[in-house]
Every structure is written in structure tokens, then in C-alpha cells.
Design an enzyme around this catalytic site. Structure first.
Site, short mmCIF file in Angstrom:
data_model
loop_
_atom_site.label_atom_id
_atom_site.label_comp_id
_atom_site.label_asym_id
_atom_site.label_seq_id
_atom_site.Cartn_x
_atom_site.Cartn_y
_atom_site.Cartn_z
N TYR A 101 0.84 -1.20 0.00
CA TYR A 101 0.00 0.00 0.00
C TYR A 101 0.87 1.25 0.00
CZ TYR A 101 -3.97 -2.93 1.39
OH TYR A 101 -4.95 -3.88 1.43
N TYR A 140 -0.13 -10.22 -0.04
CA TYR A 140 0.94 -9.72 0.84
C TYR A 140 0.90 -10.42 2.19
CZ TYR A 140 -2.82 -6.67 2.60
OH TYR A 140 -4.00 -6.19 3.11
N ARG A 150 -2.40 -12.43 2.99
CA ARG A 150 -3.71 -12.00 2.53
C ARG A 150 -3.85 -12.31 1.04
NH1 ARG A 150 -7.23 -8.59 4.26
NH2 ARG A 150 -8.46 -10.25 3.37
N HIS A 153 -6.90 -8.61 -2.89
CA HIS A 153 -8.24 -8.10 -2.61
C HIS A 153 -8.30 -6.60 -2.86
CE1 HIS A 153 -5.97 -7.60 1.15
NE2 HIS A 153 -6.70 -6.52 1.34
N HIS A 155 -10.33 -3.21 -1.44
CA HIS A 155 -11.19 -2.67 -0.39
C HIS A 155 -12.24 -1.76 -1.04
CE1 HIS A 155 -8.65 -3.78 3.11
NE2 HIS A 155 -7.66 -3.68 2.25
#
Lengths: 233, 191
Positions: A101, A140, A150, A153, A155
């Protein structure tokens, strides 16, 4: 005027395999509000000034193209009755193709992409449709347990016609082997409900020589004040 | 058609939303320099008593005249740069959004709600499978049966503490001693 309130049976709200829930899940049952005049049966609205025409395209927010597999994600936002949620704000945020991110606290040892911030937004159209162009995020690691990863995905944040219909959730990609191992996805204990978080690959939405298409429809839960008029037809 | 569509489940907002959701002026709900402006502020604490530094607090409320239609403009963008442009300083949108800071603290400046004594709150955080609803009661009004239905210690968790002039303190406790009353609405209005 508030009519009455009563405790409702608790539904599963914590999830021990997802460790972050331990100190953050309320121990007491939620208190039911049954007030037909509750403010929460209405909600905020957004308009043209709240977005720009490029906000839905996460690949065009910088001077260069982000690295990654270009995808489009589209679908319809509806309420429990199937009515489209029109003109409402949809927000998307995600990791880059390497699984990191653009957030200072994310120190995963994967490269940042100077051409990708990973934030998008749009307003739904008259049929409740939203559409984004972005790159497929990477999986990640996180420190929930040893070797925890994870799955890829996106959000998403949705507004309905009522504050009660507010939804923040995550969209997953079909066929990802990490789906069966992810405590966050598995916090949704009903298998059919979990499946509603996985987008469908949609070949009709893929653009030749350009992008792969995914379709993901969303249904917002919760009562609102406007259904009565619509049902009165 | 009456068969309800199956709802999309909620998932946690996670820890990394701070670059995506909060915006400049997100907590500046009141028009600039409005003389009726109040400040509502507090902390978010977890069940271990630790501040929650990665929560998102959203506020929804009627305008001072009681209107519940809201207005666009809470999250304005600059079409030239694509960046957050802040509010126009005039429009009362009824909606606010702020992230807690590293101390778990949040604050909004707004106008008193018309017709009801409360602000509606949706609280999002890593570790919450679904967001939580609560209300900030700025004052008590006779006939409010939500407050009336609660035991005194529970009711107290919904009452903001006045810090004159025109400031109110409201802490959110996710779990444990003094746990805030959190709400659900499936029985309100129409399904």
C-alpha cells in the site's frame, strides 16, 4: 421519537483466528433501535463536486502507467429489495501489483510504484452501476500468524440511501488458493455469504489487447426511510 | 418483487485506509466561522484500554432546521489536481469523516442537530468485522426511549460531556469497562 429498544441476540462479531478482533469487538450485545424516525434511516449524499472524471481510473493518476495486470471491475449496487442505489459514492483502495500500500505504515518489503496510489472513487449511475479501471493487487504477508498471507483483494466502501446501509468490505478474485487460508475472509462463517465477496471473471468485460474484466454485484443491508414510497406504486 | 436479495457481507476496513478515505476538512462540518459551531471530540479505546490510532469516525446528522436530506460537498475534489479540495465553507452537508490520530483522538466541528439531540456515528477500524453504530447525545430530551431503556451506567456512555463553551467530549470504548452502547437498526423503518 424513539419507540422501544431491546437487546438482540448476539451474532458472531469476533473471530479468534483474526487476532485483531480480540480487544476491539464489543462484549455486550448491540442495542436494537426500532424508531421509525431514526436519523440513521436517511444518509449523506454526494455529487459532481465530490469526484473528478478520472477518479475511477487508478491507472491514470500519475504521469506514467502503473506496473501490473490491467483490470476493470464493474457491477451494480442494490438494496435488499433489488432497487438500484443511484448516484451514490463508491470508494476503492488497494495494494499495488507487488502487494504494498502507498501508506507509510506498510513496510512490507515489496516495491512502491510511483505511478500507483491505489485509491479510486465514482458515483453509481441510474442503474446503480459502478466501474473502475485499476491493476490487480498482489497478495501480501501480515503478522496474524506464521506465514500468513492475505489473498489479493480490493477494499470497497459503499453508501446507500440510509446510514444504516453503510458498507465497507473487500472483494476477492476467483480461483485464488489463498482464499481458503485467510482468517479475514473466513470471518464470514457462511460459505454462501463468503462467495458473495468473490468477483466473477467476465470475459465479455475483457477488452482485447487491453484489460481483463471482473463483475461484482453488491447488495446493501439495512432499512431505510424511502422504501415505502417506492413500494406504493 | 419482494424476495430480499442476500446482502454482501462486511469486511474489516483494515489498517491501511488513511491515504484513501479521510479528507481535508472531513471534520469541518460547520460552515466556516458559523457562530453556532460546536466542537465534539474524544478518544477511541480498545478493550485493553489502549487508544485506537487507526479508526475512522463518520458522523451523520440533520441540519439545524431539522432537514435530513443532506447535501453534496463533504468530499470535494479539485478537478485540476485530482486532490482533495476541502469543503466550500458554506454548505452544511450533514456528513463528516475523520481518522483518529496516533493518540486515538478524533474531533469534528459542526452545528447542533435540528429535531433530535444526537449525532449518528459509524465507527470503522482494523479488527472490527463490521462497523459499529452509536450516537453522541449532546443533551437529554424527555421521551427519548433509547436513552430511557438503558440502565444508568449504559446510558452514560451515550451522553457527551459538556466542556463549555460549545465543546463536548465523547469517548468511544470498544470493549470492557464503560463499553459504549452500540446500536443496530434491522427493526427500524422498513426492511
Amino acid at each position: 421519537m424513539t419507540r422501544t429498544t431491546a437487546p438482540v441476540p448476539p451474532r458472531p462479531r469476533s473471530c479468534p483466528p483474526y487476532r485483531g478482533t480480540r480487544y476491539r469487538t464489543p462484549a455486550r450485545p448491540l442495542v436494537a433501535v426500532q424508531d421509525p424516525e431514526a436519523v440513521e434511516l436517511t444518509g449523506p449524499v454526494f455529487g459532481a463536486a465530490d469526484i473528478t472524471p478520472l477518479d475511477h481510473d487508478l491507472t491514470r493518476q500519475h504521469t506514467g502507467e502503473p506496473i501490473g495486470e490491467r483490470i476493470t471491475v464493474t457491477g451494480r449496487v442494490r438494496d435488499r429489495r433489488g432497487h438500484p442505489v443511484r448516484g451514490q459514492l463508491v470508494e476503492l483502495w488497494q495494494a499495488n501489483a507487488a502487494g504494498r500500500y502507498a501508506h507509510r505504515l506498510d513496510q512490507h518489503l515489496a516495491p512502491l510504484d510511483p505511478n500507483f496510489t491505489g485509491c479510486g472513487r465514482c458515483l453509481t449511475d441510474d442503474e446503480g452501476r459502478y466501474a473502475f479501471t485499476t491493476v490487480r493487487p498482489g497478495a501480501y504477508p501480515w503478522r496474524n500468524h506464521v506465514n500468513a498471507w492475505r489473498p489479493a483483494h480490493l477494499h470497497f466502501s459503499f453508501f446507500g440511501t440510509a446510514f444504516t446501509q453503510r458498507l465497507v468490505t473487500q472483494m476477492y478474485f476467483p480461483g485464488d488458493p489463498l482464499l481458503a487460508l485467510d482468517p479475514v475472509l473466513l470471518s464470514v462463517t457462511d460459505e454462501a455469504a463468503r462467495a458473495r465477496l468473490v468477483a466473477a471473471y467476465a470475459h465479455d468485460l475483457s477488452v482485447p489487447e487491453w484489460s481483463l474484466g471482473y463483475r461484482w454485484d453488491v447488495v446493501l443491508d439495512g432499512p431505510c426511510a424511502t422504501l415505502f414510497e417506492e413500494d406504493g406504486r | 418483487m419482494t424476495a430480499p436479495h442476500a446482502p454482501t457481507p462486511s469486511q474489516t476496513i483494515g489498517p491501511f485506509h488513511g491515504h484513501a478515505l479521510p479528507v481535508v476538512d472531513g471534520g469541518a462540518i460547520a460552515p466556516v466561522a458559523h457562530p453556532e459551531t460546536i466542537t465534539v471530540h474524544g478518544y477511541v479505546y480498545d478493550g485493553a484500554g489502549e487508544p485506537v490510532p487507526d479508526a475512522l469516525v463518520e458522523i451523520w446528522q440533520p441540519a439545524p432546521d431539522g432537514s435530513r436530506t443532506g447535501a453534496p460537498g463533504s468530499l470535494r475534489r479539485d478537478p485540476v489536481t485530482g486532490r482533495a479540495a476541502g469543503r466550500d465553507g458554506v454548505t452544511f452537508t450533514g456528513f463528516g469523516r475523520v481518522a483518529t490520530d496516533a493518540d486515538g483522538r478524533w474531533a469534528v466541528r459542526t452545528l447542533p442537530p435540528g429535531g433530535v439531540p444526537y449525532l449518528s456515528v459509524a465507527l470503522f477500524a482494523r479488527g472490527l468485522l463490521r462497523h459499529l453504530y452509536t450516537r453522541v447525545y449532546l443533551w437529554e430530551e424527555p421521551g427519548d426511549t433509547l436513552l430511557a431503556s438503558l440502565a444508568a451506567d449504559r446510558r452514560a456512555t451515550l451522553l457527551a460531556r459538556p466542556e463549555p463553551p460549545r465543546t463536548y467530549r465523547f469517548d468511544l470504548r470498544l470493549q470492557g469497562a464503560g463499553e459504549t452502547v452500540f446500536l443496530e437498526f434491522s427493526g427500524a423503518g422498513r426492511p
